[in-house]
Design an enzyme around this catalytic site. Structure first.
Site, PDB file in Angstrom:
ATOM      1  N   ASP B  11      31.845  43.386  45.576  1.00  0.00           N
ATOM      2  CA  ASP B  11      31.113  44.646  45.560  1.00  0.00           C
ATOM      3  C   ASP B  11      29.623  44.311  45.652  1.00  0.00           C
ATOM      4  O   ASP B  11      29.210  43.170  45.362  1.00  0.00           O
ATOM      5  CB  ASP B  11      31.420  45.410  44.271  1.00  0.00           C
ATOM      6  CG  ASP B  11      30.534  46.623  44.114  1.00  0.00           C
ATOM      7  OD1 ASP B  11      30.477  47.443  45.046  1.00  0.00           O
ATOM      8  OD2 ASP B  11      29.862  46.747  43.063  1.00  0.00           O
ATOM      9  N   TYR B  13      26.475  46.840  44.993  1.00  0.00           N
ATOM     10  CA  TYR B  13      25.505  47.441  44.058  1.00  0.00           C
ATOM     11  C   TYR B  13      25.954  47.232  42.610  1.00  0.00           C
ATOM     12  O   TYR B  13      27.004  47.703  42.201  1.00  0.00           O
ATOM     13  CB  TYR B  13      25.334  48.935  44.357  1.00  0.00           C
ATOM     14  CG  TYR B  13      24.850  49.180  45.770  1.00  0.00           C
ATOM     15  CD1 TYR B  13      23.583  48.760  46.170  1.00  0.00           C
ATOM     16  CD2 TYR B  13      25.666  49.800  46.715  1.00  0.00           C
ATOM     17  CE1 TYR B  13      23.136  48.955  47.476  1.00  0.00           C
ATOM     18  CE2 TYR B  13      25.230  50.000  48.019  1.00  0.00           C
ATOM     19  CZ  TYR B  13      23.969  49.580  48.388  1.00  0.00           C
ATOM     20  OH  TYR B  13      23.540  49.766  49.675  1.00  0.00           O
TER      21      TYR B  13
END
Lengths: 223, 223
Positions: B11, B13
């Site tokens: 991932d 952010y």
């Protein structure tokens, strides 16, 4: 607007009932921690209903509410024991009505009134019974019947099918910005009960009405 | 586990990049308000992606990020002008990497590495370029290609189709509890990068690994 409205539909948690009225009991069990436990509990309850819907992992709002409580107690470094959890969950059946609710509901004439909630029937029915407001409502509509949480279009469609009107003949009222957004997206008339003096959600789906409480509804019910 | 893992998927952010590194610029524009603006911004960014998915009202993460910023500035009583919004949005292309990231990525041998994000390509590609980490990744996978936000099963399926492995051959890493829950529900191996020392989400979908940072990955990449 009022002449075209045939059903007045209320969200339950945060709209008719103050979910944070559990703070008193939370403070009795966990002194000084009631406010933060309650805030996280509510926030996670909403988040978990969204996540279960998004993941396709539906569980009833009763389970979601219990799971959110366990998270909240853990986050705030409190002991998670069966008795405390049971006592707090039981408070969800004895929430306080917001102060204007009885006065507003008693102005009801022959209009159709309904509640429409993410809550399962084993939560909603005792809550409305305990608050002695059951008799005001012609319909108690729960998303649990179709296992699709608000704010999915399917959830609002379930409410509409239950009511048997056209969507623009329904006035839906909720204090939850995300719920009003979903209802507006679906096509209901909406009144956002902005109890927290919050900004409108920036989702290009403005509520049709914004009220500080349910008081402005009185005029529509008596008209 | 490591011998069965064929793709290491990150991932973006909160996992590779610190979204709260915008606080410095936020404090320059709105003195003393940077922390609260950043916290609300991130919280609403996530909420709005969930709500748009639930309502069937998809807009790109770039729009969602801008809308969430406008809400945050309004909530915190700050002036919403085009220049401030533009300056803050531009910071989203210049976020700070977490301190261990470069060191971990440089241990990469011939393993397949990918990023998989809710961010649209017009956000992801400049961000990875500006941080000079683009070359570490074999795949940049965005949900925007199928317009289904995480944590829907469809979003993780898109990543899997892109990678071309079996789901249990993928190790997915995220600092976001809801993202790890969704990935676990879909069937990926998961490592929750618990940067905030938070409790595990109470959703009956435990992460396979829980790490304080990405450092434990080094051992798997060098093995």
């Amino acid at each position: 607007m009022q002449s075209t409205i045939k059903a007045f539909v209320f969200d339950v948690y945060g709209t008719l009932f103050d979910v944070h009225s559990i703070q008193q009991v939370a403070n009795e069990i966990f002194p000084g921690k009631g406010t933060e436990i309650s805030q996280t509990w509510r926030q996670k309850q909403i988040e978990y209903s969204f996540l279960r819907q998004l993941m396709g992992q539906y569980k009833s709002f009763k389970q979601v509410t219990k799971d959110a409580l366990v998270y909240s107690l853990t986050l705030h470094d409190q002991k998670v024991d069966d008795e405390s959890v049971k006592r707090l969950i039981d408070q969800y059946l004895h929430l306080d009505l917001y102060p204007e609710v009885i006065d507003v509901l008693t102005t009801k004439g022959d209009q159709k009134l309904a509640v429409f909630s993410n809550g399962s029937r084993d939560m909603l029915e005792p809550l409305l019974d305990n608050a002695k407001v059951n008799s005001f409502f012609d319909h108690i509509i729960s998303v649990d019947d179709i296992k699709n949480y608000k704010p999915t279009p399917a959830s609002y469609m379930h409410a509409l099918n239950h009511l048997g009107f056209n969507r623009e003949e329904v006035l839906f009222m909720s204090s939850n910005g995300w719920d009003i957004t979903g209802a507006k997206s679906f096509g209901f008339h909406t009144a956002w009960i902005n109890r927290g003096q919050l900004p409108v959600e920036v989702l290009q789906l403005h509520p049709d009405n914004e009220w500080e409480s349910l008081v402005p509804l009185k005029e529509m019910l008596t008209a």
